[in-house]
Motif scaffolding. Structure first.
Motif, PDB file in Angstrom:
ATOM      1  N   LEU A 155     -15.045  17.478  -9.335  1.00  0.00           N
ATOM      2  CA  LEU A 155     -15.981  16.614 -10.064  1.00  0.00           C
ATOM      3  C   LEU A 155     -15.918  15.196  -9.503  1.00  0.00           C
ATOM      4  N   LEU A 156     -14.709  14.705  -9.291  1.00  0.00           N
ATOM      5  CA  LEU A 156     -14.553  13.329  -8.822  1.00  0.00           C
ATOM      6  C   LEU A 156     -15.066  13.169  -7.393  1.00  0.00           C
ATOM      7  N   ILE A 157     -14.854  14.205  -6.571  1.00  0.00           N
ATOM      8  CA  ILE A 157     -15.369  14.152  -5.199  1.00  0.00           C
ATOM      9  C   ILE A 157     -16.900  14.227  -5.210  1.00  0.00           C
ATOM     10  N   SER A 158     -17.427  15.109  -6.039  1.00  0.00           N
ATOM     11  CA  SER A 158     -18.889  15.277  -6.096  1.00  0.00           C
ATOM     12  C   SER A 158     -19.590  14.037  -6.626  1.00  0.00           C
ATOM     13  N   PHE A 159     -18.842  13.217  -7.350  1.00  0.00           N
ATOM     14  CA  PHE A 159     -19.436  12.021  -7.941  1.00  0.00           C
ATOM     15  C   PHE A 159     -19.600  10.903  -6.911  1.00  0.00           C
ATOM     16  N   MET A 160     -18.891  11.002  -5.808  1.00  0.00           N
ATOM     17  CA  MET A 160     -18.836   9.889  -4.856  1.00  0.00           C
ATOM     18  C   MET A 160     -20.192   9.389  -4.345  1.00  0.00           C
ATOM     19  N   PRO A 161     -21.230  10.228  -4.194  1.00  0.00           N
ATOM     20  CA  PRO A 161     -22.517   9.654  -3.769  1.00  0.00           C
ATOM     21  C   PRO A 161     -23.009   8.535  -4.681  1.00  0.00           C
ATOM     22  N   PHE A 162     -22.634   8.564  -5.960  1.00  0.00           N
ATOM     23  CA  PHE A 162     -23.118   7.531  -6.874  1.00  0.00           C
ATOM     24  C   PHE A 162     -22.511   6.151  -6.567  1.00  0.00           C
ATOM     25  N   PRO A 163     -21.181   5.975  -6.573  1.00  0.00           N
ATOM     26  CA  PRO A 163     -20.655   4.651  -6.193  1.00  0.00           C
ATOM     27  C   PRO A 163     -20.978   4.267  -4.753  1.00  0.00           C
ATOM     28  N   THR A 164     -21.138   5.277  -3.878  1.00  0.00           N
ATOM     29  CA  THR A 164     -21.536   4.960  -2.500  1.00  0.00           C
ATOM     30  C   THR A 164     -22.906   4.296  -2.495  1.00  0.00           C
ATOM     31  N   MET A 165     -23.810   4.824  -3.305  1.00  0.00           N
ATOM     32  CA  MET A 165     -25.147   4.230  -3.424  1.00  0.00           C
ATOM     33  C   MET A 165     -25.040   2.798  -3.977  1.00  0.00           C
ATOM     34  N   LEU A 166     -24.169   2.597  -4.959  1.00  0.00           N
ATOM     35  CA  LEU A 166     -23.982   1.245  -5.504  1.00  0.00           C
ATOM     36  C   LEU A 166     -23.521   0.276  -4.421  1.00  0.00           C
ATOM     37  N   LEU A 167     -22.532   0.713  -3.639  1.00  0.00           N
ATOM     38  CA  LEU A 167     -22.013  -0.133  -2.552  1.00  0.00           C
ATOM     39  C   LEU A 167     -23.131  -0.536  -1.592  1.00  0.00           C
ATOM     40  N   GLY A 168     -24.007   0.418  -1.281  1.00  0.00           N
ATOM     41  CA  GLY A 168     -25.079   0.142  -0.331  1.00  0.00           C
ATOM     42  C   GLY A 168     -26.132  -0.793  -0.906  1.00  0.00           C
ATOM     43  N   ARG A 169     -26.366  -0.684  -2.219  1.00  0.00           N
ATOM     44  CA  ARG A 169     -27.424  -1.485  -2.833  1.00  0.00           C
ATOM     45  C   ARG A 169     -26.974  -2.895  -3.151  1.00  0.00           C
ATOM     46  N   TYR A 170     -25.713  -3.061  -3.533  1.00  0.00           N
ATOM     47  CA  TYR A 170     -25.212  -4.384  -3.932  1.00  0.00           C
ATOM     48  C   TYR A 170     -24.018  -4.754  -3.056  1.00  0.00           C
ATOM     49  N   PRO A 171     -24.249  -4.971  -1.758  1.00  0.00           N
ATOM     50  CA  PRO A 171     -23.114  -5.251  -0.871  1.00  0.00           C
ATOM     51  C   PRO A 171     -22.441  -6.570  -1.240  1.00  0.00           C
ATOM     52  N   GLY A 172     -21.121  -6.565  -1.152  1.00  0.00           N
ATOM     53  CA  GLY A 172     -20.366  -7.793  -1.373  1.00  0.00           C
ATOM     54  C   GLY A 172     -20.224  -8.175  -2.833  1.00  0.00           C
ATOM     55  N   GLN A 173     -20.634  -7.304  -3.765  1.00  0.00           N
ATOM     56  CA  GLN A 173     -20.506  -7.608  -5.186  1.00  0.00           C
ATOM     57  C   GLN A 173     -19.303  -6.877  -5.784  1.00  0.00           C
ATOM     58  N   THR A 174     -18.850  -7.370  -6.919  1.00  0.00           N
ATOM     59  CA  THR A 174     -17.627  -6.850  -7.521  1.00  0.00           C
ATOM     60  C   THR A 174     -17.785  -5.441  -8.087  1.00  0.00           C
ATOM     61  N   LEU A 175     -18.803  -5.243  -8.937  1.00  0.00           N
ATOM     62  CA  LEU A 175     -18.892  -4.006  -9.706  1.00  0.00           C
ATOM     63  C   LEU A 175     -18.875  -2.745  -8.841  1.00  0.00           C
ATOM     64  N   PRO A 176     -19.665  -2.685  -7.777  1.00  0.00           N
ATOM     65  CA  PRO A 176     -19.633  -1.466  -6.954  1.00  0.00           C
ATOM     66  C   PRO A 176     -18.252  -1.201  -6.347  1.00  0.00           C
ATOM     67  N   VAL A 177     -17.573  -2.271  -5.907  1.00  0.00           N
ATOM     68  CA  VAL A 177     -16.252  -2.067  -5.309  1.00  0.00           C
ATOM     69  C   VAL A 177     -15.284  -1.532  -6.355  1.00  0.00           C
ATOM     70  N   VAL A 178     -15.370  -2.063  -7.578  1.00  0.00           N
ATOM     71  CA  VAL A 178     -14.498  -1.588  -8.654  1.00  0.00           C
ATOM     72  C   VAL A 178     -14.787  -0.112  -8.962  1.00  0.00           C
ATOM     73  N   PHE A 179     -16.067   0.200  -9.068  1.00  0.00           N
ATOM     74  CA  PHE A 179     -16.492   1.577  -9.337  1.00  0.00           C
ATOM     75  C   PHE A 179     -15.979   2.523  -8.255  1.00  0.00           C
ATOM     76  N   TYR A 180     -16.205   2.118  -7.013  1.00  0.00           N
ATOM     77  CA  TYR A 180     -15.793   2.936  -5.867  1.00  0.00           C
ATOM     78  C   TYR A 180     -14.276   3.140  -5.878  1.00  0.00           C
ATOM     79  N   GLY A 181     -13.550   2.027  -6.098  1.00  0.00           N
ATOM     80  CA  GLY A 181     -12.095   2.102  -6.110  1.00  0.00           C
ATOM     81  C   GLY A 181     -11.579   3.008  -7.225  1.00  0.00           C
ATOM     82  N   CYS A 182     -12.202   2.923  -8.408  1.00  0.00           N
ATOM     83  CA  CYS A 182     -11.765   3.775  -9.515  1.00  0.00           C
ATOM     84  C   CYS A 182     -11.991   5.247  -9.175  1.00  0.00           C
ATOM     85  N   ASN A 183     -13.105   5.536  -8.524  1.00  0.00           N
ATOM     86  CA  ASN A 183     -13.373   6.914  -8.123  1.00  0.00           C
ATOM     87  C   ASN A 183     -12.290   7.410  -7.159  1.00  0.00           C
ATOM     88  N   LEU A 184     -11.962   6.592  -6.167  1.00  0.00           N
ATOM     89  CA  LEU A 184     -10.915   6.981  -5.217  1.00  0.00           C
ATOM     90  C   LEU A 184      -9.584   7.166  -5.922  1.00  0.00           C
TER      91      LEU A 184
END
Lengths: 224, 224, 224, 224
Positions: free
Chosen positions: A86-115
């Protein structure tokens, strides 16, 4: 549940999610004149795509490696594995956030929590094997067990610290995540062996058979 | 990592990306009266879809063929393979560009670069096998090695020249890419054999066993 | 190319495209009050989804059946198979058209052409086996060969006539496509056997072994 | 149709649909300032995603379990299975509804009907095995048969009652669906065994071989 069937199913999920990532690369409908600039603006999304692709590839290698410690799958390991998927399959979502809001806090936090959560799976699996040693392979010696637990605690602590850092310096935190990914990839290649065909099994004590032993017999993990 | 598991994983990624391509065929929301014209305007996208489908099919055949040269997978070959899968999985993106901006330079350049990079994988794999001959199959004789390297260099040079041509004559370059694809498909069918069940293995010297030899024994590649 | 690997790859494509279909069910962003009506308006799309799902399932069964006639795969059969998979993978597109423009001519024609082309694969495969009988299984007797070719010609003629009908009476033609699909599904179930575990192999002459014979030995198809 | 090939195909569909779910998590194009609130508004969709992921995982475990009762697949079981896969593959659609319209009646009813229909597959399969006992494994004893049928009737009745409840109290009905899912997951883990490697086979009478018996011999189901 046959261990091999669980591995085949997991491999399927890994292969699918790694390939689905590209669908999140959405290009806005622009005229050809604006295409060059649009593609440049998509660069963070493409970088995030490549990073997630390689990270999921790394988790695939790691998953394969982790299952060499296991002889049999019970209901708990099965559901630990499904939650991990489930956690691996979810990764496209925070990846999309990272791509849309580069250099912002929330996507990095989201991505890191997923990892971090995906990574906790390995720790949970090891700790469960401590309580159900009859499922563990003899290859998982007490020495190896402690070493693996240590690695997980160190990596997860770094992930956690990095998530904290993302609140202050999101770009730095993202760079550290990427650097850790590269390090873990190189490490996984080294565990697999360089120039040798050694299968991705943990190091075993000299004299111990590298063939999977039958489930009977004393398990080293508990006899410690 | 078992070679067969890596092949199964790669086959999974090939099967997924080849099937995902259709999702990039987006039809704008038009009334039925305008549907005919909309479908005609989608023709470049459908052509790009078909071309990429057949090209990925061709890479799948090629990948299968390339792994007949290999007896074992180490960490480097594993990651070379994952990066190759990344480039194959990325193909829906330039395919979509080709369909949206037919006859323009940028999509052809993008598409060509993707093909070129994917193609470099085969070359990198061969060159690595030169340095780690214990991973190579005995079927990869020095003669075959040189022939394969030559083919890769020729094809990649043509790709590169064609990318340059796309800056001047994008439509011509695109036609050449399609023609090369057709040629490579026909060639792959001929390597597979026509009318014979010969498995897709490279030609071997007379008297050499067609069965995969054990990993021990002198490897012809280094003894050259 | 091992026959089994080609079958596994094809199974993968079938499983993916059958599952992707659901992604074409797009619900417009409406308020909850309008949801009921929106779902009703989606009914043609949901019907088209179900029809295509079952048809692709039927092609999967048929594909499995067809490969019991084959002992080995050469370059031509491989590429015939890849083109067949292209046509199957394309089905989400005309399915989406059917759902968006219910009762109109163009989507029914598009859908019918897709089915017709996919169906031609079986005929092409049979005719090629006539020219390369060393690839055919001994189970493909001359009697069976003629019967199979006849079935394909009848079904394809009906498809073609139905495509023509769609220009006059699209709704009737669509109903006939659905009825043919149901008939072909029931027939595939009967070929598989009802209440018996007979594997999906063609009827063989009494006394002939049901086990796949080795490739050597005279092939009945050519000795006719 | 080989039973194992049907299982592999089904596993493929399960793996794909479980991974596709994430694509329904659509984030509107908002500025970074509004991202936090957008993510909060996506919480119902993320919950629905997780619930469906775990439920499909549970159906996968259940499917694997159900096929331990079967020795051979005929045309009817094959098509029962394809219809079951249709219902599983459809789940991303009601999952998307749940996420978009949280706390409303229609999505809960839709979701519940999907679960109910998917669940009926198991009952239909059991009842068909009663009429075609030569397909059933000897492991499916009359006692086990009655117990399984009872479980299906109870679960399906609860689903049906819950669908009715959704018209009055959609939030409560949704909570009950989630609670049932958790219960069924825990139960599936217990059937798999906790701390033991017992494969997911039904309980067998003492003295009965745990190895799959050949298809010949009297089947207990009919001799009752």
């Amino acid at each position: 549940m046959d261990k091999r069937r669980l591995e085949a199913f997991s491999d399927g999920v890994f292969a699918i999610v790694i390939t689905l990532l590209v669908l999140e690369l959405r290009l806005p409908a622009v005229t050809y004149d604006a295409l060059g600039r649009s593609l440049l603006q998509l660069l963070p999304a493409i970088s995030a795509y490549a990073l997630s692709f390689l990270l999921i590839g790394m988790y695939w290698v790691y998953h394969h490696h982790a299952y060499t410690f296991i002889d049999g799958v019970d209901g708990v390991l099965l559901w630990l594995n499904i939650v991990f998927l489930l956690l691996i399959s979810f990764m496209p979502f925070p990846t999309m956030l990272l791509g849309r809001y580069p250099g912002q806090t929330l996507p990095v936090v989201f991505y890191g929590c997923n990892l971090l959560l995906a990574n906790l799976h390995g720790l949970a699996m090891l700790l469960y094997l401590k309580h159900a040693p009859q499922l563990a392979s003899r290859r998982l010696t007490p020495v190896l067990f402690r070493r693996q637990v240590t690695v997980y605690i160190v990596v997860n602590s770094l992930y956690l610290a990095n998530i904290g850092l993302a609140f202050l310096l999101p770009r730095v935190a993202m760079t550290i995540f990427a650097a850790m990914a590269v390090y873990l990839m190189v490490r996984s290649a080294m565990v697999m062996g360089i120039g040798t065909c050694v299968p991705s099994e943990p190091l075993v004590h000299a004299g111990e058979s590298s063939v999977a032993p039958p489930r009977s017999g004393p398990h080293v993990l508990v006899s410690e």
